[in-house]
Structure formats: structure tokens, C-alpha cells
Design a protein around this motif. Structure first.
Motif, PDB file in Angstrom:
ATOM      1  N   LEU A 242      45.458 -20.204   1.906  1.00 14.87           N
ATOM      2  CA  LEU A 242      46.182 -21.387   1.449  1.00 14.87           C
ATOM      3  C   LEU A 242      45.719 -22.647   2.148  1.00 14.87           C
ATOM      4  O   LEU A 242      45.324 -23.619   1.503  1.00 14.87           O
ATOM      5  N   ASN A 243      45.763 -22.654   3.476  1.00 11.78           N
ATOM      6  CA  ASN A 243      45.487 -23.868   4.231  1.00 11.78           C
ATOM      7  C   ASN A 243      43.992 -24.041   4.504  1.00 11.78           C
ATOM      8  O   ASN A 243      43.303 -23.078   4.844  1.00 11.78           O
TER       9      ASN A 243
ATOM     10  N   CYS B 184      53.317 -19.006  -5.637  1.00  9.12           N
ATOM     11  CA  CYS B 184      53.656 -19.116  -4.216  1.00  9.12           C
ATOM     12  C   CYS B 184      55.173 -18.990  -4.048  1.00  9.12           C
ATOM     13  O   CYS B 184      55.935 -19.123  -5.013  1.00  9.12           O
TER      14      CYS B 184
ATOM     15  N   LEU C  78      51.521 -27.508   1.619  1.00  7.03           N
ATOM     16  CA  LEU C  78      50.440 -27.235   0.677  1.00  7.03           C
ATOM     17  C   LEU C  78      49.740 -28.550   0.367  1.00  7.03           C
ATOM     18  O   LEU C  78      50.349 -29.473  -0.168  1.00  7.03           O
TER      19      LEU C  78
END
Length: 370
Positions: free
Chosen positions: A243-244, A367, A350
Motif C-alpha cells: 500500500l504505502n 481496502c 493512503l
């Protein structure tokens, strides 16, 4: 020269004007394009043409057209194809695209309407009966295999983006100046399937706005940094949460490094009152742009598969959350979710550019919203 493109543009030159439009037009022929359109790798688009360039460079033809109309569509086509560029109108477009690696002979121009309205208000007042944008769409489609950039400028020209934007995803939104004065919005979109970038800058890039070469190059450099990030700035997704974004030489993001602490944070946060989202829930973001309130973003679906609103980028540069994703909910879901929600996922934000990258790859992203 591509015969199909040539024939479309000849039809546009001959295209009749409704009488109410003819009354508010300058005494010049239809001008559906300028420069070597079949060689275009970059295309600039505005709302409608003027007669200034032709009056300066082709006064005899203007006089002949006014006197007896004795000028053929083929003559007009050749004139527009080889139209003489003027620094006042084109200098900074050339500078911008030269910086992006596009040579002058590969830059062309079209307008939303090819009728030469006397004023911008005349254009606005007749938009409901002016269907000439269909020629613009046809030509852009035929150039799709070679066009790298579509550039639209001007504070009043955002609506031109709307005729293209359904085929594009927004990649970056920021504000940049054109001179030492105020900043103007800049949107950068990427075509869903083609290698074409749609760029909208909310300020005209010519004479009267007093552009500076220094700031035009900075504008080009920013665009280049978005479409061709350098190796030293290369990022990847954290392999654990996927995600990051992290630097290429990093192993994990800060959220995953501090996973032992994140559970404590989640427990504490669950005890705090939530002003918007009332409980943790799975959401799915779909790669379809739409509008909610005054924002444009991707469709957001809740765990019951209801399109409850959109996910968009927080665009207030005064906030620390600038560049993060935020939810905006349709009015019918306000009682359940509120109007807006700056959410987290596993305790982390996000980023908008991360979401865009995932949607370009997979068309949807699921998510769990904290």
C-alpha cells in the motif's frame, strides 16, 4: 498526409454556420486546426480561433474572402497546415513541449469550436447549437496512435477537459505559477490504455498573462517528473502491506515497521468518537471518474456494494493531509457516513498517487477503512 484526416478537416472548413452564429463571427473562414496536424505528437486545445494571425500574415487572402468569398477549402487547408507561427501566441507552448522532448513541427493546435466568434461570450451563448467539437473528437481519435500530449490552458477552459476525461485517470494535481504572481491549478491525466497525457493548466500560456521562461520551464519540469520519474526518485510499494510507497532501497514502510504499535493505536482510535464513518468497513474504489459535491474522484462502494460517493485527493496545500485520499459521500448517505472522511488504512494514510497507480493496474482497489 493522411487522407481521412484531410477529408475530415476539409469538411470542417466547408461546414455551414447557423445564421445566429454567422451574425457573431469575425469575417474569416472556419479554422478547424493550425500547423501540421498529421505530424502532431502534442496538441494544444482552446475554445475558438481568432482572426489575428491571418490578418497579420495573410491580409490579401482576408480581403479576397471578405470581398467575394473566392477562396477554396483546399486553399484554406494549405494555409492552415503551413500557418506562420507568432511568438505572442505560440512561444511558450513551444518552450514547454521542447523541454518535454517534442520538436516544433510536431506541435499542432485545434479548438473546441472552429467558428471565429467575436467574443468569448458569443461562444458561450451559442454552445448549445454549436456541434463542431465533433470534428475535434474525430481528429484526436485518429491521431491516438501518435499523440503524446493534449494540453488545455485557460481558467475558463476546464469544461473542454470534460469531453476527454472519461478515458483518463487523474495522476497528479497541484498549483504552479506562470510568473512571479499567483499559482494556478495544474491537472495531469493519463489515458487508460494509450500512452497519451492530458494536461490542464488554469492559466493561458501566452502574451497577456506575461509568462516567464523560467516558470514555463519549471512547469515542464514538473510535468516531466510526473510522467518520467528519475531513477534516484524511484519508489516501490511496501512488500508487506502493498500500500504505502517507500524508496527503492527501503525494506518496509513505517507503518509495517511499527506494526506492534499499530494495534495499540487502532484500539485507542476505536474508542474515540468518529465524526463521520461510524464503524470499520470494507470499501472498493473503482477506476471510474465522477463528481460528488464539488469534487471529482473515483467511485467508492461500501461493503453492501452501494456507490456511496467518491474517493478524491485532499487538495488544500495548507493541510498536512495534502495529497492523501479522502472520501466524499452522496447526500443520501450523509446520515450514515457524514459528508467527508479523511480515512486511514491500518493506521496509515493512503496516498492519492499510490491509489491511482493501483487503479491503473487493476481497475479496482479493495481496502478496510479504519
Amino acid at each position: 498526409m493522411n487522407d481521412l484526416i484531410r477529408n475530415i478537416l476539409l469538411e470542417a472548413i466547408r461546414y455551414p454556420r447557423p445564421s445566429s452564429i454567422q451574425e457573431v463571427c469575425l469575417p474569416i473562414w472556419n479554422q478547424p486546426f493550425f500547423y501540421k496536424i498529421d505530424q502532431a505528437r502534442a496538441l494544444t486545445i482552446s475554445y475558438n480561433p481568432t482572426d489575428k494571425g491571418a490578418r497579420t500574415n495573410y491580409p490579401d487572402l482576408i480581403e479576397r474572402y471578405i470581398r467575394d468569398g473566392n477562396i477554396t477549402a483546399e486553399e484554406i487547408f494549405d494555409l492552415l497546415y503551413n500557418f506562420k507561427k507568432e511568438n505572442y501566441w505560440r512561444k511558450y507552448f513551444d518552450l514547454l513541449f521542447n523541454t518535454l522532448g517534442i520538436s516544433n513541427e510536431n506541435i499542432a493546435h485545434m479548438d473546441m469550436s472552429f467558428y471565429p466568434y467575436r467574443t468569448f461570450n458569443d461562444y458561450l451563448n451559442h454552445k448549445n447549437i454549436d456541434d463542431t467539437y465533433k470534428f475535434l473528437k474525430q481528429v484526436v481519435e485518429m491521431l491516438s496512435g501518435q499523440l503524446e500530449y493534449i494540453f488545455i490552458d485557460g481558467a475558463n477552459n476546464k469544461d473542454i477537459v470534460d469531453i476527454f476525461v472519461k478515458d483518463y485517470s487523474i495522476i497528479n494535481k497541484t498549483s504552479l505559477p506562470i510568473n512571479s504572481g499567483k499559482e494556478h491549478l495544474l491537472y495531469i491525466y493519463k489515458h487508460h490504455t494509450r500512452n497519451t497525457w492530458l494536461i490542464y493548466y488554469a492559466c493561458f500560456l501566452y502574451g497577456q498573462t506575461r509568462p516567464s521562461e523560467y516558470y514555463v520551464k519549471k512547469l515542464a519540469d514538473h510535468i516531466k517528473s510526473i510522467i518520467s520519474p528519475s531513477e534516484k526518485n524511484k519508489m516501490k510499494l511496501c512488500p508487506k502491506c502493498e500500500l504505502n510507497p517507500i524508496n527503492d532501497d527501503e525494506d518496509l514502510c513505517e507503518v509495517c515497521k511499527n506494526a506492534t504499535h499499530s494495534s495499540v493505536k487502532q484500539n485507542n482510535s476505536s474508542q474515540r468518537a468518529r465524526p463521520f464513518v461510524q464503524y470499520n468497513e470494507d470499501f472498493i474504489f473503482i477506476c471510474e471518474l465522477t463528481r460528488c459535491r464539488d469534487k471529482i474522484g473515483y467511485r467508492a462502494y461500501n461493503s453492501e456494494n452501494e456507490n456511496v460517493g467518491i474517493v478524491f485527493m485532499t487538495d488544500d496545500k495548507r493541510l498536512s493531509s495534502y495529497g492523501d485520499c479522502e472520501l466524499s459521500f452522496y447526500p443520501k448517505y450523509e446520515n450514515r457516513y457524514g459528508k467527508y472522511h479523511r480515512f486511514t488504512i491500518n493506521g496509515g494514510k493512503l496516498k492519492w498517487d499510490v491509489l491511482c497507480a493501483r487503479l491503473r493496474k487493476n481497475s479496482k482497489y479493495k481496502c478496510h477503512i479504519d
